[in-house]
Design an enzyme around this catalytic site. Sequence first.
Site, PDB file in Angstrom:
ATOM      1  N   ASN A   1      85.172   3.009   7.737  1.00 56.27           N
ATOM      2  CA  ASN A   1      86.441   3.623   7.297  1.00 56.27           C
ATOM      3  C   ASN A   1      87.016   2.863   6.100  1.00 56.27           C
ATOM      4  O   ASN A   1      87.499   3.462   5.132  1.00 56.27           O
ATOM      5  CB  ASN A   1      87.482   3.594   8.421  1.00 56.27           C
ATOM      6  CG  ASN A   1      87.089   4.440   9.619  1.00 56.27           C
ATOM      7  OD1 ASN A   1      86.185   5.249   9.528  1.00 56.27           O
ATOM      8  ND2 ASN A   1      87.769   4.251  10.738  1.00 56.27           N
TER       9      ASN A   1
ATOM     10  N   ASP B   1      92.798   0.935   8.683  1.00 53.30           N
ATOM     11  CA  ASP B   1      91.613   0.724   7.830  1.00 53.30           C
ATOM     12  C   ASP B   1      91.904   1.171   6.402  1.00 53.30           C
ATOM     13  O   ASP B   1      91.486   0.533   5.436  1.00 53.30           O
ATOM     14  CB  ASP B   1      90.425   1.524   8.372  1.00 53.30           C
ATOM     15  CG  ASP B   1      90.085   1.108   9.798  1.00 53.30           C
ATOM     16  OD1 ASP B   1      90.251  -0.072  10.119  1.00 53.30           O
ATOM     17  OD2 ASP B   1      89.669   1.985  10.582  1.00 53.30           O
TER      18      ASP B   1
HETATM   19  O1  RIB Z   1      90.278   1.946  13.263  1.00 51.61           O
HETATM   20  C1  RIB Z   1      89.837   3.194  13.725  1.00 51.61           C
HETATM   21  C2  RIB Z   1      88.403   3.107  14.135  1.00 51.61           C
HETATM   22  O2  RIB Z   1      88.296   2.255  15.259  1.00 51.61           O
HETATM   23  C3  RIB Z   1      87.781   4.410  14.580  1.00 51.61           C
HETATM   24  O3  RIB Z   1      87.229   5.157  13.533  1.00 51.61           O
HETATM   25  C4  RIB Z   1      86.787   3.974  15.632  1.00 51.61           C
HETATM   26  O4  RIB Z   1      85.454   4.198  15.278  1.00 51.61           O
HETATM   27  C5  RIB Z   1      87.059   2.495  15.887  1.00 51.61           C
HETATM   28  O5  RIB Z   1      86.156   1.689  15.276  1.00 51.61           O
END
Ligand code: RIB
Length: 306
Positions: free
Chosen positions: A47, A252
């Site tokens: 992400n 993220d």
């Molecule tokens: O931060 C969100 C993410 O946390 C999700 O996309 C999931 O895969 C986990 O890793």
Amino acid sequence: MTSSRKPIVVVGSINMDLVARTPKTPVPGQTVIGTEFTTTPGGKGANQAVAVARLGYPVQMVGMVGEDVFGQTLIDQLKAASVGVEGVAKVPGPSGIASILVAPGGQNSIVVIPGANHKVDPAYIEQKKALITAAGMVLLQLELPMETVVYTIEMCSKAHVPVMLDPAPAMQLDEKVWTQSAWFTPNQTETAFYLGTKLEPETAARELLMRGLKGVVLKRGSEGTYVAVAGGKAAWVRPFPVETVDTVGAGDCFNGAFAVQLMEGKDRWSAALFASAAAALSTTKRGAQASMPTREEVESLLAHNR
Ligand code: RIB
């Protein structure tokens, strides 16, 4: 944009997110009927890499996916987002998956089954050393084995590559993590975990800096972001009110955008403001990678909220 910019390298997890939208989060022993199910690429590492790429900054991903139904799709999605995948390997066994519940208002709860992510070991990081140490900044999270995280931090420290650590999911940290990370970016729950108690952000940031960190960014959702650096000024950066539908990947998005702005020479306040706007926008769409905004979208939100 010039091509001579040093890339951001993300060393982290790549998951398939199995997302169920539900009218309420079930309590133990309860079954609820949900409203929608989607399978969509995620993983904190991937992400963050997509967030960087969407903003038009060069980025490479280092990690692993499984040789299962999800593996190739996860790699293809990264490529489609213009994330470099030279550092991504396919290994026997399942890919990482995240089982996610999204409640009304967009709040989420997540269970991660690491799969291939837990095969990323120090030997693999050593194989990718040239890619990692060519970075302008390395982004890490805690969905890889802790020894791999520590190994990467030490490698970066020796090569003078700054590391931004998203300490999520919260877990016991090795001492070296505190002293060798340039930026530490916990959310509210993680901050309380690392300090062993809930503290006001101003005190929490001071306490974290005393552990040897150089910079702390406390991600406080709708309250905004508190940014503090060792020996420097600390301040709040405002949130951006938006209509939130899904918060998965918002943290993220913040990290990816913050890193891009720092790499582009912005000061930490401008960088955090830009990242706050980017993270807010990411909550207005569903999905993790699918919701990462473009630079134009972020600049437009900033322009309308001077
Ligand atoms: O931060 C969100 C993410 O946390 C999700 O996309 C999931 O895969 C986990 O890793």
